[in-house]
Design a protein around this motif. Sequence first.
Motif, short mmCIF file in Angstrom:
data_model
loop_
_atom_site.label_atom_id
_atom_site.label_comp_id
_atom_site.label_asym_id
_atom_site.label_seq_id
_atom_site.Cartn_x
_atom_site.Cartn_y
_atom_site.Cartn_z
N ILE A 81 0.83 -1.21 0.00
CA ILE A 81 0.00 0.00 0.00
C ILE A 81 0.86 1.26 0.00
O ILE A 81 0.53 2.26 -0.64
CB ILE A 81 -0.94 -0.02 1.22
CG1 ILE A 81 -1.96 -1.15 1.10
CG2 ILE A 81 -1.66 1.32 1.39
CD1 ILE A 81 -2.75 -1.41 2.37
N ILE A 82 1.99 1.19 0.70
CA ILE A 82 2.88 2.35 0.83
C ILE A 82 3.35 2.87 -0.52
O ILE A 82 3.48 4.08 -0.73
CB ILE A 82 4.11 1.99 1.70
CG1 ILE A 82 3.67 1.63 3.12
CG2 ILE A 82 5.11 3.13 1.72
CD1 ILE A 82 4.79 1.07 3.96
N GLN A 83 3.58 1.96 -1.46
CA GLN A 83 4.11 2.35 -2.76
C GLN A 83 3.17 3.27 -3.53
O GLN A 83 3.60 3.98 -4.46
CB GLN A 83 4.39 1.10 -3.61
CG GLN A 83 5.37 0.13 -3.00
CD GLN A 83 5.54 -1.10 -3.85
OE1 GLN A 83 5.64 -1.01 -5.08
NE2 GLN A 83 5.59 -2.27 -3.22
N TYR A 84 1.90 3.26 -3.14
CA TYR A 84 0.91 4.05 -3.87
C TYR A 84 0.26 5.12 -2.97
O TYR A 84 -0.85 5.57 -3.22
CB TYR A 84 -0.16 3.12 -4.46
CG TYR A 84 0.42 2.09 -5.38
CD1 TYR A 84 0.69 2.40 -6.71
CD2 TYR A 84 0.76 0.82 -4.92
CE1 TYR A 84 1.25 1.47 -7.56
CE2 TYR A 84 1.32 -0.12 -5.77
CZ TYR A 84 1.56 0.21 -7.09
OH TYR A 84 2.13 -0.72 -7.94
N GLY A 85 0.99 5.51 -1.93
CA GLY A 85 0.50 6.54 -1.03
C GLY A 85 1.40 7.75 -1.03
O GLY A 85 2.31 7.88 -1.87
N GLU A 86 1.20 8.64 -0.10
CA GLU A 86 2.02 9.84 0.03
C GLU A 86 3.42 9.45 0.54
O GLU A 86 3.61 8.42 1.17
CB GLU A 86 1.40 10.83 1.02
CG GLU A 86 -0.01 11.26 0.67
CD GLU A 86 -1.05 10.32 1.27
OE1 GLU A 86 -0.70 9.17 1.60
OE2 GLU A 86 -2.21 10.73 1.40
#
Length: 384
Positions: free
Chosen positions: A242-247
């Motif tokens: 999820i982190i890869q597609y967040g801020e």
Amino acid sequence: MKKMTKVLAGLVSAAALTLILTACGSSSSSSSSTSKDGTQTVQFFSTKSENGTTYKKLIKEFEKDNPKIKIEYQSPQNQATVLKTDLAKGTFPDVVSIGGDAVFKSMQDAKVFKDLSNESYVKNINPTYKNMITNLYSEKGLYAVPYATNASGVIYNKDLFKKAGITDTPKSWSELIADAKKLKAAGITPFGVAYKDAWTAAVPWDQAAANLTPKNFTTQRLDNKTTFAKTHKEVMSRFLDIIQYGENDFMGQGYNDINTAFAQGKIAMIFQGNWNIPELTKLNKNLNVDMFVSPMSNKAGDSKLVSGVDVALGIYNKTKVSAAANKWVSFLMEKKNAQTYTDEQFAFSAVNGVTQDSKTVAGVRLISKMVKCSTSQITTIQVL
């Protein structure tokens, strides 16, 4: 990665704490009373202050029809602490509105609630939610009646999906990541990632764990027959993906930060629950928002909807006004009153026939009907 390690350690610790619960001391009486004219006072305690306005409205209606019963509402700060203190002091309230959580578990361990399994209103409760309550203790009986429920999934901006050319909600993890890539290519941040606080970081973790770990994990872990390392590798993978597609500043983003960004149309999706939507629409009343089941499984349509008992109603087993207390609970459980609660508190309901019809939760609003009709298609799982 040091900060991430600390967050993950916090999540594991929080999960472990839900497995180890302590009981409070016993009590001998409640502080309810009966006046000279026969009027009985029922002390009604809510561990959730947000529902106070609705409860006060329903209290007025109840007292109008039952002039010899007075409902004394209370929901102080630090409700859990106050409730435990009341128990120790022998001033426990007659009726408690409480979540299906660790606080209820600690109360039940102290054997303070009355068995309500033979009450007439129990037959109108969705059996899945009854199971969620009874799974919290080993005794036979129903010691709190499920009332309001919740649903945790993915909240998304329908307009941003359309802008990125996404015509349907994802049904598998690969589809979700594919949509995230489309959003990113369109210049839209796919996910609002709020890993600053444990509770917001726990939402996607819980959704993944509910779908990707063995059903007997809790029992096995309590018996020291398994570990998080053995069973949660795929959960960790989802959590990190999820982190890869967040801020970029995901470790510095909290609940309010993500809500603001979502309301401003800067991010397309948040891993959250129905309780979050009223906060978002307060910030932007024109949001075109909905929810879908978090597709944590790689098999399309195989993911489960994560849900829990947000509010249950328990009656103190040593109350001096048992009949009056039960009459109040019975009133709350009536379909029209449960519908009032559901509408005003933007909740789902454990009461059969009570629906949440807001278009902002259309993707999950049939939760109760789906559970009732086909538990093989959608399963509700409690998150403590």
